[in-house]
Design an enzyme around this catalytic site. Sequence first.
Site, PDB file in Angstrom:
ATOM      1  N   CYS A 273       1.084  -1.226   0.065  1.00 20.95           N
ATOM      2  CA  CYS A 273      -0.315   0.699   0.242  1.00 20.95           C
ATOM      3  C   CYS A 273       0.683   1.141  -0.249  1.00 20.95           C
ATOM      4  O   CYS A 273       0.877   2.497  -1.002  1.00 20.95           O
ATOM      5  CB  CYS A 273      -1.200   0.194   1.403  1.00 20.95           C
ATOM      6  SG  CYS A 273      -1.793  -1.570   1.433  1.00 20.95           S
TER       7      CYS A 273
HETATM    8  N1  SAJ Z   1       7.106   2.212   7.858  1.00 24.27           N
HETATM    9  C1  SAJ Z   1       8.193   2.413   8.909  1.00 24.27           C
HETATM   10  N2  SAJ Z   1       7.727   3.272  10.483  1.00 24.27           N
HETATM   11  C2  SAJ Z   1       6.533   3.611  10.710  1.00 24.27           C
HETATM   12  C3  SAJ Z   1       5.293   2.806   9.901  1.00 24.27           C
HETATM   13  C4  SAJ Z   1       5.476   2.763   8.916  1.00 24.27           C
HETATM   14  O1  SAJ Z   1       9.028   2.624   8.891  1.00 24.27           O
HETATM   15  O2  SAJ Z   1       6.327   4.764  11.380  1.00 24.27           O
HETATM   16  C5  SAJ Z   1       7.126   1.423   7.170  1.00 24.27           C
HETATM   17  C6  SAJ Z   1       7.032   0.059   7.483  1.00 24.27           C
HETATM   18  O3  SAJ Z   1       7.827  -0.776   8.049  1.00 24.27           O
HETATM   19  C7  SAJ Z   1       6.658  -0.148   6.205  1.00 24.27           C
HETATM   20  C8  SAJ Z   1       5.855   0.291   5.715  1.00 24.27           C
HETATM   21  O4  SAJ Z   1       6.664   1.386   6.240  1.00 24.27           O
HETATM   22  O5  SAJ Z   1       7.554  -1.000   5.587  1.00 24.27           O
HETATM   23  C9  SAJ Z   1       4.717   0.561   5.673  1.00 24.27           C
HETATM   24  O6  SAJ Z   1       3.930   0.055   6.953  1.00 24.27           O
HETATM   25  P1  SAJ Z   1       2.378   0.256   7.319  1.00 24.27           P
HETATM   26  O7  SAJ Z   1       2.573   0.087   9.132  1.00 24.27           O
HETATM   27  O8  SAJ Z   1       1.961   1.381   6.700  1.00 24.27           O
HETATM   28  O9  SAJ Z   1       1.429  -0.859   6.988  1.00 24.27           O
HETATM   29  P2  SAJ Z   1       0.758  -1.007   5.621  1.00 24.27           P
HETATM   30  O10 SAJ Z   1       1.810  -1.489   5.021  1.00 24.27           O
HETATM   31  O11 SAJ Z   1       0.541  -2.967   5.810  1.00 24.27           O
HETATM   32  O12 SAJ Z   1      -0.027  -0.636   5.832  1.00 24.27           O
HETATM   33  C10 SAJ Z   1      -1.586  -1.100   6.017  1.00 24.27           C
HETATM   34  C11 SAJ Z   1      -2.739   0.331   5.497  1.00 24.27           C
HETATM   35  N3  SAJ Z   1      -3.565  -0.193   5.516  1.00 24.27           N
HETATM   36  C12 SAJ Z   1      -4.675  -0.732   4.159  1.00 24.27           C
HETATM   37  O13 SAJ Z   1      -4.140   0.157   3.404  1.00 24.27           O
HETATM   38  C13 SAJ Z   1      -5.663  -0.830   4.271  1.00 24.27           C
HETATM   39  C14 SAJ Z   1      -2.318   1.387   6.678  1.00 24.27           C
HETATM   40  O14 SAJ Z   1      -3.014   2.018   5.870  1.00 24.27           O
HETATM   41  C15 SAJ Z   1      -2.762   1.328   7.633  1.00 24.27           C
HETATM   42  O15 SAJ Z   1      -2.433   2.185   8.300  1.00 24.27           O
HETATM   43  C16 SAJ Z   1      -1.277  -0.027   8.336  1.00 24.27           C
HETATM   44  O16 SAJ Z   1      -1.257  -1.184   7.003  1.00 24.27           O
HETATM   45  C17 SAJ Z   1      -1.491   0.072   9.328  1.00 24.27           C
HETATM   46  O17 SAJ Z   1      -2.253   0.722  10.571  1.00 24.27           O
HETATM   47  O18 SAJ Z   1      -1.041  -0.960  10.252  1.00 24.27           O
END
Ligand code: SAJ
Length: 435
Positions: A273
Amino acid sequence: MRGSTTLRRRILRREARVCVVGQGYVGLSVAAGAAIAGMQVDGVDSDGQRVAALTAGDNVVPGVADATFSMASDTGRLAFGTDFSVAAAADVVLICVPTPLVDHRPDLSAVESAARALAPHLRAGSLVVLESTTYPGTTEQVVQPLLEAGGRKARRDFLLAYSPERIDPGNDKFGLHNTPRVVGGITPEATSVAADFYAQLVDEVVPVSSCRAAELAKLLENTFRMVNIALVNELAMLCADQGIDTWEVIRAAASKPFGFMPFYPGPGVGGHCIPLDPTYLTWQSRRDTGKPYRLVELAQDINAQMPVYVAGRIVETLNANGRSVKGASVLALGVTYKPDVGDIRESAAIEVIEHLHRKGARIAFHDPYVSRVESGGLRLRRSALTAKALAAADCVVILTPHSSYDLEEVVERAQLVFDARDATPPPGRAKVVTL
Ligand code: SAJ
């Protein structure tokens, strides 16, 4: 639309028949939700093997809880097939197919082929909703004309809306029913009927004035995350130059009970995403307005350089401990894109070890969810995570801290640790370097 009263009544009485195109984690989640809510559902997918497995009661879709799948299957109201003609019996059709990027451009081919396949079967008096993540304008400019090619006209014969999926695989706190649903239609009537439909599945529906508002809301949600991650990634670089502990700074800022939301630096941004959705925004902005979305593009550049930056910091760490990266043994812990999720799509952790490999390091990795890594010249099988392996490595690198790791033990056994996620426990950090 002719028949909208009948359609609305069938929806409110949960007598509506639903066709869901695409049985990935998005489509199967909403198909299961509709079946559990009492509606008859046909899940359509072009993958015959997937259809056969689902029909046999095997949950072959990662990201859909087995309990949800079996509950929906037990209703006897959930059928699967590859034949789009089932749409002829559907009151509501949901399009939930992938929208990947190809060469950094949106690839809507799956959406287009789904719309083309549905067009000849579309029933008068039905509702069609696109759920796939896409750029503003897709529903009306791409999907509507393809559906109308079958002879039915939007507004007159069918209603059309957009409602972004918000399924977060593995999130056991927020599921389909308790995640608010944004809904926007081509007309107020389409918005209203689509809102009635989703109100049968979820606790809260958030109607907006158009498909484009709904399409853009989804992109804003995930672009917001990506930009804020870039903010702290660049902060981490500034802090390293000044000998300031980035994590301490973020924790301190997070003590503010309002007006702040912590994000944390890391090896980069992966997953299906966050790295992709903002590109839909920047691409459409340039195409349709001729203007760049500068902040988003800059943030993407910052995040894209994190794997190289983190690899560079690891080289410096080895050097500071009298080891050249060339020939150094590096044991990487965690290669998926985020902890406790078995998904390596766009994984920054894998990019980090690729860079170290290219610099001559001897790479080994462990990840409870991944048995092999084959990427960018790397051909690795998972190593055993033993005390011996930890002690033997010139540097243990924590890239994705799965909750199953005993990081106290890792720090105890290792000669040197680079912690890219501030995941190691405070005491005994003498040999730990953090990002
Ligand atoms: N990440 C960082 N620092 C952070 C947060 C994330 O480096 O503070 C990195 C993670 O390691 C990863 C990437 O960013 O590599 C994405 O992480 P994410 O926590 O956003 O997880 P995703 O990709 O699974 O995002 C999903 C999304 N859900 C949908 O689109 C339905 C997002 O909108 C959600 O907010 C997120 O899950 C969630 O909160 O778990």
